[in-house]
Design a protein around this motif. Structure first.
Motif, PDB file in Angstrom:
ATOM      1  N   ARG A 130      28.145  41.174 -85.498  1.00 36.56           N
ATOM      2  CA  ARG A 130      27.425  42.019 -84.542  1.00 36.56           C
ATOM      3  C   ARG A 130      26.601  41.142 -83.625  1.00 36.56           C
ATOM      4  O   ARG A 130      25.865  40.265 -84.069  1.00 36.56           O
ATOM      5  N   LYS A 131      26.721  41.376 -82.324  1.00 39.53           N
ATOM      6  CA  LYS A 131      25.951  40.656 -81.321  1.00 39.53           C
ATOM      7  C   LYS A 131      25.101  41.663 -80.551  1.00 39.53           C
ATOM      8  O   LYS A 131      25.574  42.761 -80.227  1.00 39.53           O
ATOM      9  N   SER A 132      23.868  41.293 -80.269  1.00 36.47           N
ATOM     10  CA  SER A 132      23.008  42.172 -79.476  1.00 36.47           C
ATOM     11  C   SER A 132      22.234  41.357 -78.452  1.00 36.47           C
ATOM     12  O   SER A 132      21.908  40.184 -78.683  1.00 36.47           O
ATOM     13  N   GLN A 133      21.983  41.976 -77.334  1.00 43.49           N
ATOM     14  CA  GLN A 133      21.157  41.382 -76.283  1.00 43.49           C
ATOM     15  C   GLN A 133      20.331  42.498 -75.676  1.00 43.49           C
ATOM     16  O   GLN A 133      20.861  43.393 -75.025  1.00 43.49           O
ATOM     17  N   ASN A 134      19.022  42.457 -75.913  1.00 42.19           N
ATOM     18  CA  ASN A 134      18.144  43.543 -75.516  1.00 42.19           C
ATOM     19  C   ASN A 134      17.106  43.057 -74.510  1.00 42.19           C
ATOM     20  O   ASN A 134      16.528  41.983 -74.668  1.00 42.19           O
ATOM     21  N   TYR A 135      16.864  43.881 -73.507  1.00 42.11           N
ATOM     22  CA  TYR A 135      15.841  43.597 -72.502  1.00 42.11           C
ATOM     23  C   TYR A 135      14.676  44.563 -72.725  1.00 42.11           C
ATOM     24  O   TYR A 135      14.886  45.761 -72.943  1.00 42.11           O
ATOM     25  N   ILE A 136      13.455  44.041 -72.664  1.00 41.77           N
ATOM     26  CA  ILE A 136      12.286  44.833 -73.020  1.00 41.77           C
ATOM     27  C   ILE A 136      11.259  44.780 -71.893  1.00 41.77           C
ATOM     28  O   ILE A 136      10.972  43.708 -71.348  1.00 41.77           O
ATOM     29  N   TYR A 137      10.713  45.944 -71.584  1.00 46.20           N
ATOM     30  CA  TYR A 137       9.540  46.023 -70.717  1.00 46.20           C
ATOM     31  C   TYR A 137       8.465  46.777 -71.490  1.00 46.20           C
ATOM     32  O   TYR A 137       8.706  47.889 -71.971  1.00 46.20           O
ATOM     33  N   ALA A 138       7.305  46.179 -71.642  1.00 47.15           N
ATOM     34  CA  ALA A 138       6.256  46.780 -72.453  1.00 47.15           C
ATOM     35  C   ALA A 138       4.925  46.742 -71.731  1.00 47.15           C
ATOM     36  O   ALA A 138       4.655  45.839 -70.925  1.00 47.15           O
TER      37      ALA A 138
END
Length: 317
Positions: A130-138
């Protein structure tokens, strides 16, 4: 702005109280555990929900961005071993700091070996990843002098693939993290955070068939579930050089299965930090060092006879 801050805190508190009761069911999904990022938090056993006073806050409790002690504006890091089964990289940048709060943009990437499979075509063992790439704005906002609230919006991008035969499916979705931090007196901080509020299902652009040893179809995985995780914690600072932290991880669905986490950070000098922790049954340790605005952090622990090491660098502007 005051009304906005109060509204954010009210919405955050309401969602934290109800997040555990929101369960999404979906046939043939792959449930995944949330990835933990940050060398300093991991060295402290993952007991960081009430600490959250550096750029790692975006991954653990978004309310921590607004704490006045948050001086680190940038952090980046990665795993430095076990890259044949685990690969992680992260980057977080805190900006627009003011007395009213702060914002953070972040990127988290991971690549994990999930389980072995057998190819029906060749009869040879394959590997499912499993590969994941997440972009976050907080954003983190100051509600009162001692109360902070945070919200993180995450763009999720998941991929499941067979490392050998090239089978691959992918999908994307949106998830939310919420957090609150309350500084009770000078030496005690209380925190609570909900990751992936309400649970998030990422539907893939296809399905992967799984068969038993007799060739019978047993499952068709066509989505990835990010379950809601609620963690509550407390941090105690009996002295400026010592921080003790305690978390109860995953209290939302089944309190009997919640994991107790504990961590310690001792600073014998301003430029040196020594860390120990316990992540359930697993011991963790690490060190940190700084020179001027630059700092380096290292963490290490073992799970099931497998050692994991993390290294990160940061900067205060």
């Amino acid at each position: 702005m005051i009304v906005t801050r109060k509204l954010l805190i009210c919405l955050t508190a309401t969602a934290l109280l109800t997040a555990a009761g929101v369960v999404v069911s979906f046939a043939d999904y792959l449930a995944v555990s949330p990835t933990a990022f940050g060398s300093r938090p991991l060295a402290m056993g993952g007991a960081f929900v009430a600490v959250a006073d550096d750029a790692n806050a975006v991954f653990w409790n978004p309310a921590g961005q607004a704490q006045p002690a948050n001086e680190q504006a940038l952090t980046l890091g990665a795993t430095i071993n076990q890259r044949d089964t685990t690969r992680e990289e992260w980057l977080a940048f805190v900006y627009n700091e003011s007395e009213k709060g702060a914002g953070t943009v972040a990127l988290e990437r991971s690549d994990y070996f999930l389980f072995p499979v057998t190819s029906l075509n060749t009869g040879m063992p394959d590997e499912f990843w499993r590969k994941s790439q997440n972009y976050i704005y907080a954003i983190g906002m100051v509600g009162t002098e001692n109360l902070y609230a945070g919200l993180a919006v995450k763009s999720l991008n998941d991929e499941l693939y067979n490392r050998f035969d090239g089978t691959k499916i992918s999908g994307s979705g949106v998830s939310f993290d919420l957090g609150l931090i309350y500084r009770w007196q000078r030496a005690v901080t209380l925190g609570i955070a909900a990751r992936d509020v309400g649970s998030t299902i990422v539907n893939m652009n296809g399905g992967v068939d799984f068969y038993d040893d007799l060739g019978n179809l047993t499952a068709v995985i066509d989505s990835v579930k990010h379950p809601a995780i609620i963690t509550a914690g407390m941090a105690i600072r009996p002295a400026d050089s010592l921080t003790l932290a305690f978390d109860i991880y995953d209290i939302g669905q089944n309190i009997d299965k919640a994991e107790i986490r504990a961590g310690l950070e001792y600073r014998p000098a301003k430029a040196l930090a020594l860390r120990l922790g316990a992540m359930g049954d697993h011991a963790t340790w690490g060190v940190g060092a700084s020179v001027g605005p630059l700092n380096m952090d290292f963490a290490s622990f073992s799970i099931d006879d497998t050692s994991y090491s993390y290294l990160s660098a940061g900067m205060a502007f």
